[in-house]
Scaffold this motif. Structure first.
Motif, PDB file in Angstrom:
ATOM      1  N   ASN B  75       0.813  -1.203   0.000  1.00  0.00           N
ATOM      2  CA  ASN B  75       0.000   0.000   0.000  1.00  0.00           C
ATOM      3  C   ASN B  75       0.844   1.249   0.000  1.00  0.00           C
ATOM      4  OD1 ASN B  75      -3.087  -0.279   0.337  1.00  0.00           O
ATOM      5  ND2 ASN B  75      -2.166  -2.061   1.282  1.00  0.00           N
ATOM      6  N   VAL B  78       2.136   1.668  -3.556  1.00  0.00           N
ATOM      7  CA  VAL B  78       1.122   2.192  -4.473  1.00  0.00           C
ATOM      8  C   VAL B  78       0.805   3.646  -4.138  1.00  0.00           C
ATOM      9  CG1 VAL B  78      -1.266   1.959  -5.199  1.00  0.00           C
ATOM     10  CG2 VAL B  78       0.141  -0.048  -4.982  1.00  0.00           C
ATOM     11  N   PRO B  91       2.890  -0.578 -16.498  1.00  0.00           N
ATOM     12  CA  PRO B  91       1.940  -1.680 -16.338  1.00  0.00           C
ATOM     13  C   PRO B  91       2.000  -2.688 -17.461  1.00  0.00           C
ATOM     14  CG  PRO B  91       0.799   0.260 -17.113  1.00  0.00           C
ATOM     15  CD  PRO B  91       2.229   0.648 -16.945  1.00  0.00           C
ATOM     16  N   THR B 114      -3.399 -10.402  -5.244  1.00  0.00           N
ATOM     17  CA  THR B 114      -4.157  -9.191  -5.526  1.00  0.00           C
ATOM     18  C   THR B 114      -3.930  -8.128  -4.454  1.00  0.00           C
ATOM     19  OG1 THR B 114      -5.811 -10.461  -6.675  1.00  0.00           O
ATOM     20  CG2 THR B 114      -6.465  -8.314  -5.923  1.00  0.00           C
ATOM     21  N   LEU B 115      -3.732  -8.546  -3.216  1.00  0.00           N
ATOM     22  CA  LEU B 115      -3.595  -7.546  -2.150  1.00  0.00           C
ATOM     23  C   LEU B 115      -2.151  -7.149  -1.888  1.00  0.00           C
ATOM     24  CD1 LEU B 115      -6.269  -8.779   0.384  1.00  0.00           C
ATOM     25  CD2 LEU B 115      -6.315  -6.701  -0.947  1.00  0.00           C
ATOM     26  N   THR B 116      -1.186  -7.606  -2.693  1.00  0.00           N
ATOM     27  CA  THR B 116       0.208  -7.233  -2.419  1.00  0.00           C
ATOM     28  C   THR B 116       0.830  -6.495  -3.599  1.00  0.00           C
ATOM     29  OG1 THR B 116       0.764  -9.462  -2.993  1.00  0.00           O
ATOM     30  CG2 THR B 116       0.788  -8.922  -0.671  1.00  0.00           C
ATOM     31  N   PRO B 117       2.105  -6.037  -3.436  1.00  0.00           N
ATOM     32  CA  PRO B 117       2.702  -4.992  -4.270  1.00  0.00           C
ATOM     33  C   PRO B 117       2.328  -4.984  -5.736  1.00  0.00           C
ATOM     34  CG  PRO B 117       4.348  -5.832  -2.808  1.00  0.00           C
ATOM     35  CD  PRO B 117       3.074  -6.595  -2.528  1.00  0.00           C
ATOM     36  N   GLY B 118       1.493  -4.050  -6.131  1.00  0.00           N
ATOM     37  CA  GLY B 118       1.252  -3.756  -7.534  1.00  0.00           C
ATOM     38  C   GLY B 118       0.881  -4.911  -8.420  1.00  0.00           C
ATOM     39  N   THR B 119       0.293  -5.978  -7.871  1.00  0.00           N
ATOM     40  CA  THR B 119      -0.069  -7.108  -8.702  1.00  0.00           C
ATOM     41  C   THR B 119      -1.539  -7.435  -8.527  1.00  0.00           C
ATOM     42  OG1 THR B 119       0.723  -8.519  -6.938  1.00  0.00           O
ATOM     43  CG2 THR B 119       2.169  -8.210  -8.811  1.00  0.00           C
ATOM     44  N   LEU B 120      -2.190  -7.881  -9.610  1.00  0.00           N
ATOM     45  CA  LEU B 120      -3.620  -8.191  -9.561  1.00  0.00           C
ATOM     46  C   LEU B 120      -3.871  -9.410 -10.434  1.00  0.00           C
ATOM     47  CD1 LEU B 120      -6.347  -5.485  -9.836  1.00  0.00           C
ATOM     48  CD2 LEU B 120      -6.661  -7.640 -10.954  1.00  0.00           C
ATOM     49  N   HIS B 132      -1.767  -8.886 -13.626  1.00  0.00           N
ATOM     50  CA  HIS B 132      -1.514  -7.508 -14.056  1.00  0.00           C
ATOM     51  C   HIS B 132      -0.568  -6.876 -13.051  1.00  0.00           C
ATOM     52  CE1 HIS B 132      -2.246  -3.170 -14.533  1.00  0.00           C
ATOM     53  NE2 HIS B 132      -2.387  -3.476 -15.792  1.00  0.00           N
ATOM     54  N   TRP B 133       0.590  -6.386 -13.576  1.00  0.00           N
ATOM     55  CA  TRP B 133       1.634  -5.861 -12.697  1.00  0.00           C
ATOM     56  C   TRP B 133       1.784  -4.380 -12.995  1.00  0.00           C
ATOM     57  CZ3 TRP B 133       7.100  -8.561 -12.327  1.00  0.00           C
ATOM     58  CH2 TRP B 133       7.700  -8.189 -11.121  1.00  0.00           C
ATOM     59  N   ILE B 134       1.755  -3.555 -11.943  1.00  0.00           N
ATOM     60  CA  ILE B 134       1.732  -2.109 -12.173  1.00  0.00           C
ATOM     61  C   ILE B 134       3.113  -1.581 -12.513  1.00  0.00           C
ATOM     62  CG2 ILE B 134       2.168  -1.163  -9.864  1.00  0.00           C
ATOM     63  CD1 ILE B 134      -0.289   0.605 -10.267  1.00  0.00           C
TER      64      ILE B 134
ATOM     65  N   PHE C  16      -5.337   5.887   3.930  1.00  0.00           N
ATOM     66  CA  PHE C  16      -5.274   4.903   2.847  1.00  0.00           C
ATOM     67  C   PHE C  16      -6.531   4.959   1.986  1.00  0.00           C
ATOM     68  CE2 PHE C  16      -1.931   2.216   5.048  1.00  0.00           C
ATOM     69  CZ  PHE C  16      -0.991   2.501   4.109  1.00  0.00           C
ATOM     70  N   ASN C  32      -5.162  -0.491 -13.830  1.00  0.00           N
ATOM     71  CA  ASN C  32      -4.384   0.235 -12.824  1.00  0.00           C
ATOM     72  C   ASN C  32      -5.285   0.830 -11.756  1.00  0.00           C
ATOM     73  OD1 ASN C  32      -1.796  -0.108 -13.985  1.00  0.00           O
ATOM     74  ND2 ASN C  32      -2.434   1.304 -15.591  1.00  0.00           N
ATOM     75  N   GLN C  35      -6.252  -1.777  -9.367  1.00  0.00           N
ATOM     76  CA  GLN C  35      -5.123  -2.067  -8.476  1.00  0.00           C
ATOM     77  C   GLN C  35      -5.088  -1.123  -7.298  1.00  0.00           C
ATOM     78  OE1 GLN C  35      -1.754  -3.481  -8.933  1.00  0.00           O
ATOM     79  NE2 GLN C  35      -1.798  -4.289 -10.979  1.00  0.00           N
ATOM     80  N   LYS C  39      -6.486  -2.257  -3.477  1.00  0.00           N
ATOM     81  CA  LYS C  39      -5.518  -2.473  -2.404  1.00  0.00           C
ATOM     82  C   LYS C  39      -5.669  -1.440  -1.302  1.00  0.00           C
ATOM     83  CE  LYS C  39      -2.018  -3.350  -5.321  1.00  0.00           C
ATOM     84  NZ  LYS C  39      -2.490  -4.403  -6.217  1.00  0.00           N
ATOM     85  N   CYS C  40      -5.614  -0.153  -1.688  1.00  0.00           N
ATOM     86  CA  CYS C  40      -5.622   0.899  -0.665  1.00  0.00           C
ATOM     87  C   CYS C  40      -6.937   0.924   0.094  1.00  0.00           C
ATOM     88  CB  CYS C  40      -5.351   2.258  -1.287  1.00  0.00           C
ATOM     89  SG  CYS C  40      -3.670   2.428  -1.830  1.00  0.00           S
ATOM     90  N   PRO C  79     -10.730  -8.623  -3.068  1.00  0.00           N
ATOM     91  CA  PRO C  79      -9.877  -9.026  -4.199  1.00  0.00           C
ATOM     92  C   PRO C  79     -10.609  -9.865  -5.222  1.00  0.00           C
ATOM     93  CG  PRO C  79      -9.173 -10.100  -2.173  1.00  0.00           C
ATOM     94  CD  PRO C  79     -10.174  -9.086  -1.790  1.00  0.00           C
ATOM     95  N   SER C 100       1.438   0.677 -21.372  1.00  0.00           N
ATOM     96  CA  SER C 100       1.678  -0.707 -20.956  1.00  0.00           C
ATOM     97  C   SER C 100       2.824  -1.302 -21.768  1.00  0.00           C
ATOM     98  CB  SER C 100       0.422  -1.548 -21.160  1.00  0.00           C
ATOM     99  OG  SER C 100      -0.635  -0.986 -20.443  1.00  0.00           O
ATOM    100  N   VAL C 101       3.642  -2.161 -21.107  1.00  0.00           N
ATOM    101  CA  VAL C 101       4.831  -2.677 -21.776  1.00  0.00           C
ATOM    102  C   VAL C 101       4.699  -4.140 -22.166  1.00  0.00           C
ATOM    103  CG1 VAL C 101       6.418  -1.021 -20.778  1.00  0.00           C
ATOM    104  CG2 VAL C 101       5.879  -3.102 -19.526  1.00  0.00           C
TER     105      VAL C 101
END
Lengths: 103, 161, 115
Positions: B75, B78, B91, B114-120, B132-134, C16, C32, C35, C39-40, C79, C100-101
């Motif tokens: 969090n 992000v 992304p 889904t709930l951890t660093p920048g990944t879904l 999906h990775w941010i 948050f 995005n 995401q 999360k937040c 989630p 996006s890459v």
């Protein structure tokens, strides 16, 4: 615990949550595609759970300002809201996927 | 066995929500739990009986703070990206493989991702997760695996398999 | 002591929540946004519920139990909802943002659509 301080704190919390909801509503109004709106509605539902817990903390104070009890029945609203908004999001997601509802 | 566990879980949630042992509450709870069991027992996860083993609960108790630590870290990460004026994101959707096999473990792995660093997690196909990775910062599959699933897999295997 | 901790947890949770909503407005595409928002806002709401539970300790035990159950529900359902919406968005044809890459989901999405 001081009831007056708790009430002031909860009023400030309410303001922050209203600001967050306004941002969600902006995304619902603007959102270029249907999934954007769905995500925003989902988030609005989660914010409503936070609203409900703020309401549940609103204190019943004695004359000397000591908190004796809260309004815990609002937590039931929060639980029901969390579950129904989840079901609504899943139904909308299925609709976005372009499948029929019984698939 | 499955039906009994479903009944006990439903009754426990009912009693916790009412927080009372008055006979009307208990009677209503038994009726409601029986109804829930009759309607939904075929949806109850198959491997749930394994969860009666206390060793799994011990690992679950370790997993929760471990997961919350990464969750808070995610969090903050992000939050910094969102507040940064240039929006530093790269992304994309990447594919990683998992070694977990039971569907319960994969569900929890997907939720943790889904709930951890920048990944879904977007989809699960057998052993492959589409994520999906941010902020894609590496092309190396080994590092991707370590960053996305590697930190949760060992504990989840001990809890669910 | 417990009350002070609860106030701080409540405040961080609110921060948050607000950050998640800012992310919902600022980020470029639906994936995005989901995401940042999921999360937040999930963590923020769970912290608010945890603080509510801590306020209930010793004063209002039913509130403690209900807040904990509610936090568990939010942590489990949120989630799943985000995953379902993003999968639906991709299969419904919403493109990724231009910056996006990488995108390896194209083939699999095609296979799902043809099923």
């Amino acid at each position: 615990m001081n009831a007056a301080f708790l009430e002031g704190f909860l009023e400030a919390a309410m303001l922050v949550l209203v600001l967050g909801s306004a941002l969600c509503l902006y995304r619902i109004a603007r959102g270029p595609s249907a999934p954007d709106r769905t995500v925003a509605i989902d988030i609005l539902g989660t914010l409503m759970v936070a609203f409900c817990s703020v309401m549940a903390l609103w204190p019943h104070a004695q004359a000397d300002g000591k908190v004796v009890r809260f309004q815990e029945y609002f937590m039931i609203v929060a639980i029901a809201w969390a579950l129904t908004s989840f079901i609504g999001t899943l139904a909308l997601a299925k609709y976005l996927e372009g499948r029929s509802y019984d698939a | 066995m499955k039906a009994a566990m479903c009944f006990v879980v439903a009754l426990a949630v009912w009693l916790l929500l009412f927080w009372s042992l008055h006979w009307t509450v208990v009677l209503g709870g038994v009726l409601a739990a029986a109804l829930v069991t009759a309607l939904l027992v075929h949806r109850f996860p198959a491997g749930a009986a394994k969860m009666l083993n206390p060793r799994r609960w011990f690992f679950a108790a370790i997993y929760l703070p471990y997961f919350l630590y990464y969750c808070v870290k995610a969090n903050l990460d992000v939050a910094i990206r969102v507040l940064h004026p240039d929006l530093p994101i790269r992304p994309g959707i990447v594919k990683v493989r998992t070694h977990l096999s039971s569907s319960m473990a994969k569900t929890f792995l997907a939720n943790s991702i889904t709930l951890t660093p920048g990944t879904l997690t977007i989809d699960i196909d057998g052993q492959e997760l589409y994520v999906h990775w941010i902020n894609i910062h590496t092309q190396d599959p080994q590092r991707r695996y370590a960053e996305i699933v590697g930190r949760f897999e060992p504990l989840l295997r001990r809890i669910f398999e | 002591m417990l009350d002070t901790i609860a106030y701080w947890i409540f405040g961080v949770g609110l921060a948050f929540d607000l950050l998640g909503c800012i992310g919902l407005v600022r980020l470029p595409d639906v994936y995005n946004r989901a995401q940042a928002a999921t999360k937040c806002v999930t963590l923020g709401t769970c912290m608010i519920l945890l603080a509510t539970a801590l306020f209930g300790v010793g004063r209002d035990w039913p509130m403690f139990v209900k807040a904990m159950i509610c936090a568990a529900f939010v942590l489990l359902t949120s989630p799943v909802g985000a995953h379902a919406v993003c999968r639906g968005a991709y299969l419904g044809g919403v493109p990724l943002a231009d910056i996006s890459v990488e995108d390896v989901f194209v083939d699999r999405a095609e296979a799902i659509r043809n099923e």
